[in-house]
Design an enzyme around this catalytic site. Structure first.
Site, short mmCIF file in Angstrom:
data_model
loop_
_atom_site.label_atom_id
_atom_site.label_comp_id
_atom_site.label_asym_id
_atom_site.label_seq_id
_atom_site.Cartn_x
_atom_site.Cartn_y
_atom_site.Cartn_z
N ARG A 54 15.51 -14.03 38.34
CA ARG A 54 16.59 -13.12 38.68
C ARG A 54 16.57 -12.83 40.19
NH1 ARG A 54 21.52 -11.01 37.61
NH2 ARG A 54 21.63 -8.77 38.04
N GLY A 106 20.81 -3.97 33.18
CA GLY A 106 21.85 -3.90 32.16
C GLY A 106 21.60 -4.87 31.03
N GLU A 130 0.48 4.11 9.80
CA GLU A 130 -1.00 4.03 9.62
C GLU A 130 -1.70 5.10 10.46
OE1 GLU A 130 -2.71 0.35 8.71
OE2 GLU A 130 -0.83 -0.57 8.07
N THR A 161 -0.22 8.61 12.91
CA THR A 161 0.49 8.81 14.18
C THR A 161 -0.50 8.89 15.35
OG1 THR A 161 0.33 11.19 13.98
CG2 THR A 161 2.30 10.16 13.01
N SER A 162 0.05 8.82 16.57
CA SER A 162 -0.82 8.97 17.75
C SER A 162 -1.53 10.32 17.71
CB SER A 162 0.01 8.86 19.03
OG SER A 162 0.44 7.54 19.22
N GLU A 163 -0.84 11.33 17.20
CA GLU A 163 -1.46 12.67 17.14
C GLU A 163 -2.66 12.65 16.17
OE1 GLU A 163 1.85 12.05 16.98
OE2 GLU A 163 2.21 12.76 19.01
N LEU A 191 0.88 5.30 0.09
CA LEU A 191 0.17 6.58 0.24
C LEU A 191 1.16 7.71 0.54
CD1 LEU A 191 -2.60 8.09 0.61
CD2 LEU A 191 -2.53 7.41 3.01
N PHE A 194 0.87 -1.18 0.00
CA PHE A 194 0.00 0.00 0.00
C PHE A 194 0.90 1.23 0.00
CE2 PHE A 194 -2.09 3.17 2.82
CZ PHE A 194 -3.35 3.29 2.25
#
Ligand code: COS
Length: 389
Positions: free
Chosen positions: A273, A345, A368, A370-372, A127, A125
């Site tokens: 751990r 680490g 696809e 942005t968050s904005e 765009l 696709f």
């Protein structure tokens, strides 16, 4: 994997099938694919054999004809195994195939959908361009009429599957330079990648999803017949946006799979751990972190499955698609970042799995939409709703 009692037996079976595939066919290779950046070429035919390249297509086109929720359950598990494979599958299933199914004529459907459903032909696709990302309707690649034919010129960026695709759904301007029509002056074309004038450019060197090849593609006096045009020559932007609704659910499922993988790895690590004479999971500060990660993952799942169920009930809700993507992608970035911290680490080292997940998660907040952009869509929908009472 916990049994989800809100799912049907069939949905659970597909989910388990995808999980087994991810465990056996993806996880053993994911570190190598990431390190070398090689495309997971051998996986696409296997996905095709499972029916996973045509999940949303009806059986008459050799698809599985299943519902959106079942498709997303499979995609989530594939992403749990390897997020690069998930985007290959997601782009193919959500965008070109769905756009042809919804807007194509009979001839186009018969020609393209069965081989795409079987995984014999891979779709992409296109765009975005160098100058048009979020402002997608400002794109400048163009198609000019030449009798019955179209001649395409221009360049597209960040095309997932672009170097491997057999067919690309391409959005270009069809309006005239002296009569620009914005979002209503764009056509969608089904472009076979062996068309003269089609070329693949630079392969991007990306932070994450390194075994999914992302490339620029360009068209240089590329001639297409009338059979390449999808429906109305001026409605390609609307078709693309409609495809992106499902695409955004796919990205949400991908993000959810990444977050779940990070949680699984980190739970196992925290059990084993030992510091200060005890497993780190027994420290309250650490366990609270896990409670938060787990809760956010389940909240993302709730929103995604709700959006999918609305879709399956015939209510393709733009707002819910954007909310599901926004929440799941930001959850994936947050959870994978916490996972890196909890590994200490080791989390920063390529020998351990979580730094890859952290890198893979980031793009889900970007592509696809942005968050904005998701926030723009959600807020716009909210203010367009009728006041109650
Ligand atoms: N679903 C269906 N239709 C949509 C839609 C969506 N999610 N978003 C917009 N549309 C339709 C609108 O309804 C409008 O149709 P009408 O002309 O019939 O009213 C048309 O598209 C134009 O919409 P709008 O006027 O809102 O266009 P804008 O140019 O302001 O852009 C945004 C709208 C910003 C929402 C759109 O450009 C967008 O989604 N941008 C992000 C692009 C993107 O996701 N790129 C990633 C590509 S894949 S890497």
């Amino acid at each position: 994997m916990r049994r989800d009692y809100t799912l049907t037996d069939e949905q659970e079976q597909v989910r388990q099938l995808a999980r087994d595939f991810a465990e056996n066919e993806l996880r053993p290779h994911t570190v190598r694919w990431d390190a070398t950046g090689e495309f997971h070429e051998e996986v696409v035919p296997l996905l095709g054999e499972l029916g996973f390249m045509g999940m949303l297509l009806p059986p008459e086109y050799d698809g599985l004809g299943i519902d959106m929720l079942t498709y997303l359950l499979a995609l989530e598990q594939i992403s749990w195994g390897d997020a690069s494979v998930a985007i290959t599958m997601s782009v193919h299933n959500s965008l070109p195939t769905q756009m042809i199914l919804r807007f194509g004529n009979d001839e186009q459907k018969q020609k393209w959908l069965p081989p795409m459903a079987r995984g014999e032909l891979l779709g992409a696709f296109a765009l975005s361009e160098a100058g048009s990302g979020s402002d997608a309707a400002s794109l400048s690649a163009r198609a000019e009429r030449d009798g019955e034919h179209w001649v395409l010129n221009g360049e597209k960026l960040w095309v997932s599957n672009g170097s491997r695709a057999d067919v690309v759904m391409v959005m270009v301007r069809t309006d005239r330079p002296d009569d620009r029509r914005g979002a209503r002056g764009i056509g969608a074309f089904i472009v076979p990648t062996d068309t003269p004038g089609y070329s693949v450019g630079k392969k991007e060197d990306k932070t994450g999803l390194r075994s999914s090849e992302t490339v620029a593609i360009s068209f240089n006096d590329m001639r297409l017949g009338p059979d390449a045009l999808l429906a109305d020559p001026y409605k390609g932007f609307l078709y693309a946006m409609s495809g992106l609704q499902g695409g955004r659910l796919g990205v949400a499922a991908q993000a959810l799979g990444i977050a779940e993988a990070a949680l699984d790895h980190t739970v196992a690590y925290a059990r084993e751990r030992r510091q200060f004479g005890r497993p780190i999971s027994s420290f309250q500060a650490v366990s609270f972190k896990f409670a938060e990660m787990y809760t956010r993952v389940e909240a993302s799942r709730g929103l995604l499955y709700r959006a999918a169920r609305a879709w399956d009930a015939g209510d393709v809700d733009k707002r819910l698609c954007s909310m599901a993507k926004l929440h799941a992608s930001e959850t994936a970035v947050w959870v994978t970042s916490q996972a890196v911290n909890l590994f200490g680490g080791y989390g920063f080292m390529r020998d351990y799995p979580v730094e890859k997940l952290f890198r893979d998660a980031k793009v889900t907040e970007i592509y696809e939409g942005t968050s904005e952009i998701q926030r723009v869509v959600i807020a716009k929908e909210l203010f367009q709703e009728q006041p109650s009472g």
